[in-house]
Design an enzyme around this catalytic site. Structure first.
Site, short mmCIF file in Angstrom:
data_model
loop_
_atom_site.label_atom_id
_atom_site.label_comp_id
_atom_site.label_asym_id
_atom_site.label_seq_id
_atom_site.Cartn_x
_atom_site.Cartn_y
_atom_site.Cartn_z
CG ASP A 1 -2.28 0.73 0.81
OD1 ASP A 1 -2.75 0.55 -0.33
OD2 ASP A 1 -2.81 1.48 1.64
CD GLU B 1 -2.98 7.65 3.37
OE1 GLU B 1 -3.93 8.39 3.68
OE2 GLU B 1 -3.01 6.90 2.39
CD GLU C 1 -9.00 8.60 -0.83
OE1 GLU C 1 -8.58 7.47 -0.50
OE2 GLU C 1 -8.37 9.64 -0.61
CD GLU D 1 -9.28 -0.35 -3.49
OE1 GLU D 1 -8.82 -1.01 -2.53
OE2 GLU D 1 -8.82 0.76 -3.82
C1 LIG Z 1 -5.26 0.03 -2.62
C2 LIG Z 1 -5.73 1.28 -1.90
N1 LIG Z 1 -6.98 1.76 -2.13
C3 LIG Z 1 -7.36 2.89 -1.50
C4 LIG Z 1 -6.56 3.55 -0.65
C5 LIG Z 1 -7.05 4.79 0.08
N2 LIG Z 1 -6.39 5.94 -0.35
C6 LIG Z 1 -5.30 3.04 -0.44
N3 LIG Z 1 -4.43 3.63 0.42
N4 LIG Z 1 -4.88 1.89 -1.06
#
Ligand SMILES: Cc1ncc(CN)c(N)n1
Length: 230
Positions: free
Chosen positions: A55, A96, A149, A219
């Site tokens: 991520d 973040e 999001e 996702e």
């Molecule tokens: C795969 C993924 N999808 C969504 C998000 C949210 N910004 C994230 N951090 N990573």
């Protein structure tokens, strides 16, 4: 009194109509076994570590995508506040990235060399890149942005519910996306997307719906990858 039509849903935004239409896929993305394993406390920490490293890579690619949306909002939006909402999201991404570094250190996850994106992550980042081009449409890109999001918001909020047994050491992660503040930000994005979709051409509507589905599919693949470690 407001006059109701046959369905009683005439005031529903385009997004909610699509979410009802594609309910199974949406639930697949927001209630994935990876997330359920966090919320019931059975998560395998090596899966969590895979997710964390991957991520971080994704979020680094997400920053230029959001930057491209700021440019699109500045050029194309009929509402000045769009740019401010997106800019707020961009500012949060700065924080973040620092959080990822701190969290990775805590879990002993190496974020620098040789961390490489797994295939589903690479494909998701490639999709983001396709939406960054100058030809990509603002309405389509903002719809995708909202979906990206919203999936995290809904997923991680589930891990903070009264019934959840999320391990205490993962609560901060869940709080990052599952918080009420992040929920409000997602509502603002949804509002922008719905406003644009209401005025969109048939071609834009088609493309935005496809973009929404593509996000949901990516996702699901991202959670699958985190769970399996590859
Ligand atoms: C795969 C993924 N999808 C969504 C998000 C949210 N910004 C994230 N951090 N990573």
């Amino acid at each position: 009194m407001e006059k109701k039509g046959k369905t009683g849903m005439e005031n529903e935004g385009v997004i909610d109509t699509w979410l009802r239409k594609h309910r199974l896929l949406y639930v697949g993305a927001t209630k994935h076994p990876f997330i359920l394993s966090i919320s019931d406390g059975t998560i395998d920490i090596s899966s969590f570590k895979t997710w964390l490293g991957q991520d971080y890579i994704f979020v680094r690619a997400f920053v230029p995508f959001v930057a491209s949306l700021i440019v699109k909002a500045w050029k194309e939006s009929d509402d000045r506040s769009d740019m401010e909402v997106i800019l707020g999201g961009m500012a949060a991404l700065n924080d973040e990235l620092e959080w990822f570094k701190k969290e990775a250190f805590k879990w002993g996850v190496q974020l620098s060399h040789p961390l490489l994106p797994h295939k589903p992550n690479q494909e998701y980042c490639r999709f983001l890149e396709s939406l960054m081009s100058v030809e990509a449409n603002y309405t389509v890109a903002i719809t995708a942005f909202w979906a990206i999001e919203a999936v995290y918001q809904e997923s991680f909020a589930l891990c903070l519910g009264d019934e959840s047994r999320t391990p205490p050491e993962l609560k901060e992660t869940c709080q990052r996306w599952g918080s009420e503040a992040f929920g409000k930000y997602c509502c603002s994005l949804k509002h922008i997307a719905n406003r644009r979709l209401k005025q969109a051409s048939d071609d834009e509507l088609k493309k935005a719906e496809v973009a929404l589905l593509t996000v949901l599919e990516h996702e699901v693949e991202f959670w699958n990858m985190s769970r399996s470690g590859s």
